[in-house]
Design an enzyme around this catalytic site. Structure first.
Site, mmCIF file in Angstrom:
data_model
loop_
_atom_site.group_PDB
_atom_site.id
_atom_site.type_symbol
_atom_site.label_atom_id
_atom_site.label_comp_id
_atom_site.label_asym_id
_atom_site.label_seq_id
_atom_site.Cartn_x
_atom_site.Cartn_y
_atom_site.Cartn_z
ATOM 1 N N THR A 349 0.868 -1.106 0.005
ATOM 2 C CA THR A 349 0.093 0.076 -0.028
ATOM 3 C C THR A 349 1.070 1.198 0.122
ATOM 4 O OG1 THR A 349 -1.595 -1.200 1.164
ATOM 5 C CG2 THR A 349 -1.771 1.251 1.443
ATOM 6 N N GLY A 433 -0.490 -3.406 5.371
ATOM 7 C CA GLY A 433 -1.328 -4.456 5.706
ATOM 8 C C GLY A 433 -1.784 -4.436 7.224
#
EC number: 2.3.2.2
Length: 540
Positions: A349, A433
């Site tokens: 991410t 995560g």
């Protein structure tokens, strides 16, 4: 041992932090041209879809918090998409699946990021999408040098990239990963951005791009229907919050896992961490044990609010934190009756923060879930789709995150900001995560309890508490405490005596890319950017 590698960046007129220098430059340029924090953020988000294609892009999800400088009000936007209408538990079970695939078209949910870009700008921005997208279009057309981190992910995910022809022809060079510094171009992605600039977000959810995604899905075993895209809307919602040592900490509400960060802080508030000290066995132990208790609640209770009743008020009450705290033994690690995280997920991410001269602030995070998402680029668009269904949903009947049509999975993405007496103090976030709620908690404790400056706070030794066995092989109930080796040998031995299974990482080996901006009473901004990533803070 404290090793400082970067100084604190300071500014009075505006500041941005992101995980890639080209993205940070874009945000700073937008601020310098008179744009506000939201304009800068969306420009950075679009740029990261090109410079960090392994982590984010038009095919992913997004969440954000916005602080309005004029009023002190905080807003949240949930930009996750639901499972396709045909994605039922019965479909997967009847076709012999024991879990939802992690790659390919069956692993995807409706991408929400595009909707968030437009909704955020319409509510809080001052510039046009086409002007903010111009940086990403230029990067995609002219090409960008592949970073060490993107190269590493290309190497790690090589088989995934090779598995899909449309992906391999963009993200591999003669079937091999691009080397660091080689130029990666994605002209199809640039054209997709141009289409959105001309036709708006409807092009992605109802128009030209939607048709391309739907056609590709149908011919590659996917479950999408036109109604899945046409029905999607990002959600403007109330952020959740808690009080921590005189500060108000805001987080993104479910389906974001931000509630876990707040629960951790509520538990920790009962301990005098400042007196215990940073990088001490007792303070680390208390944070790890708080994390275990909070994660157990995430698994048991939280999911899509349209499908699951989320007990936010109860879980975030101080009385509940008092009760949980009684389960923590200062001398012993607890591994009993804890369903810590049977669906443990280490995601890829990227996130960013921005503050402008008017005092507006944004904490923004977006992702295609795992590195290179589902692995499939929609032919002719350059767009990688997420694999959020494969990483977030399960097939356990009755579970809050059992897949269902239109349902949104409990999401790893979360963002935070902190105020005092209604005035912005810090805005921050991190990718990672299931590591996100752990690192965000550590960063907030570093700032508030240990009174570190922003750069010290992001550079301080990190730890992550993870399962010691793969959940698919049968979890043994134990966790590993993986901790950066800058922690002293004495502290490591004390943690082992408490029962923790300690695994040492490289000095800065915990990964992540924390970003944070502090604003003092005079309006001076202080930026900190994680040295574990390639990014930077830039003030104007």
């Amino acid at each position: 041992m404290k090793v400082m590698h970067r100084g604190v960046v300071m500014s009075k007129r505006g500041m941005v932090c992101s995980a890639h220098p080209l993205s940070s430059w874009v945000g700073a340029d937008v601020l310098n041209k008179g744009g506000n924090a939201m304009d800068a953020t969306i420009a950075m988000a679009l740029a990261t879809g090109v410079v960090l294609p392994d982590m984010c892009g038009l095919g992913g999800d997004a969440f954000m918090l916005y602080y309005e400088g004029k009023t002190g009000k905080v807003y949240a936007i949930n930009g996750s998409g639901g499972a396709p209408a045909n994605a039922t538990r019965e479909y997967f079970v009847s076709n012999g699946y024991k879990r939802i695939p992690g790659t390919g078209m069956l692993s995807t949910t409706v991408p929400g990021a595009v909707g968030v870009y437009f909704k955020s700008l319409s509510l809080f921005g001052s510039m046009e999408f086409k002007d903010l997208a111009s940086y990403a279009i230029k990067y995609a057309e002219e090409g960008i040098p592949v970073s060490q981190k993107v190269h590493r992910h290309m190497r790690i995910e090589l088989e995934k990239l090779r598995a899909f022809q449309s992906t391999a022809k963009i993200f591999l060079k003669n079937g091999e990963p691009y080397k660091p510094g080689e130029i990666l171009k994605n002209p199809d992605y640039a054209n997709s951005l141009k289409t959105i600039c001309k036709q708006g977000e409807d092009s992605f959810y109802k128009g030209e791009l939607a048709h391309k995604i739907l056609d590709y899905s149908k011919s590659h075993g996917g479950l999408y229907e036109a109604s899945d895209f046409a029905a999607y809307k990002p959600v403007l919602c109330e952020p959740i919050k808690t009080e921590y040592r005189g500060y108000t900490v805001y987080q993104t509400p479910p389906v974001s896992q931000g509630v876990i960060v707040l629960e951790e802080l509520n538990i920790l508030e009962g301990y005098d961490l400042k007196s215990i000290g940073a990088d001490c066995a007792d303070s680390i132990h208390l944070m790890v044990e708080s994390k275990k208790l909070a994660f157990a609640d995430r698994i048991k209770y939280f999911g899509d609010p349209d499908f699951v009743k989320n007990p936010i008020k109860g879980v975030l009450s101080k009385e509940y934190a008092d009760a949980l705290r009684k389960r923590i033994d200062i001398n012993n690690a607890n591994f009993k009756n804890l369903d810590v995280c049977p669906y443990d997920y280490d995601g890829d991410t990227t996130s960013m923060v921005a503050v402008d001269k008017w005092g507006n602030a944004v904490s923004f995070i977006h992702s295609i879930s795992a590195s290179f998402g589902c692995g499939e680029v929609i032919e002719g668009t350059g767009i990688l789709l997420n694999n959020r269904a494969g990483t977030g949903f399960n097939l356990t009947k009755g579970h809050p995150n059992c897949i269902a049509p239109g349902k949104k999975t409990m999401h790893t993405l979360n963002t935070w900001l902190i105020t005092k007496n209604g005035k912005l103090k810090w805005v921050g976030n991190t990718p990672g995560g299931d590591n996100q709620p752990q690192w965000n908690m550590q960063l907030i404790v570093n700032l508030i309890d240990f009174e570190m400056n922003v750069q010290e706070a992001v550079e301080a030794p990190k730890w992550i508490d993870v399962q010691s066995t793969n959940p698919l092989d049968g979890w043994d109930g134990k966790t590993e405490l993986r901790i950066e080796s800058r922690i002293s040998e004495e502290v490591i031995n004390e943690l082992k005596k408490k029962g923790h299974k300690v695994v040492l990482l490289e000095p800065y080996g915990a990964s992540g890319a924390s970003q944070v901006i502090e604003v003092n009473d005079d309006g001076v901004m202080f930026g900190g950017s994680d040295p574990r990533a390639d990014g930077c803070a830039i003030g104007i």
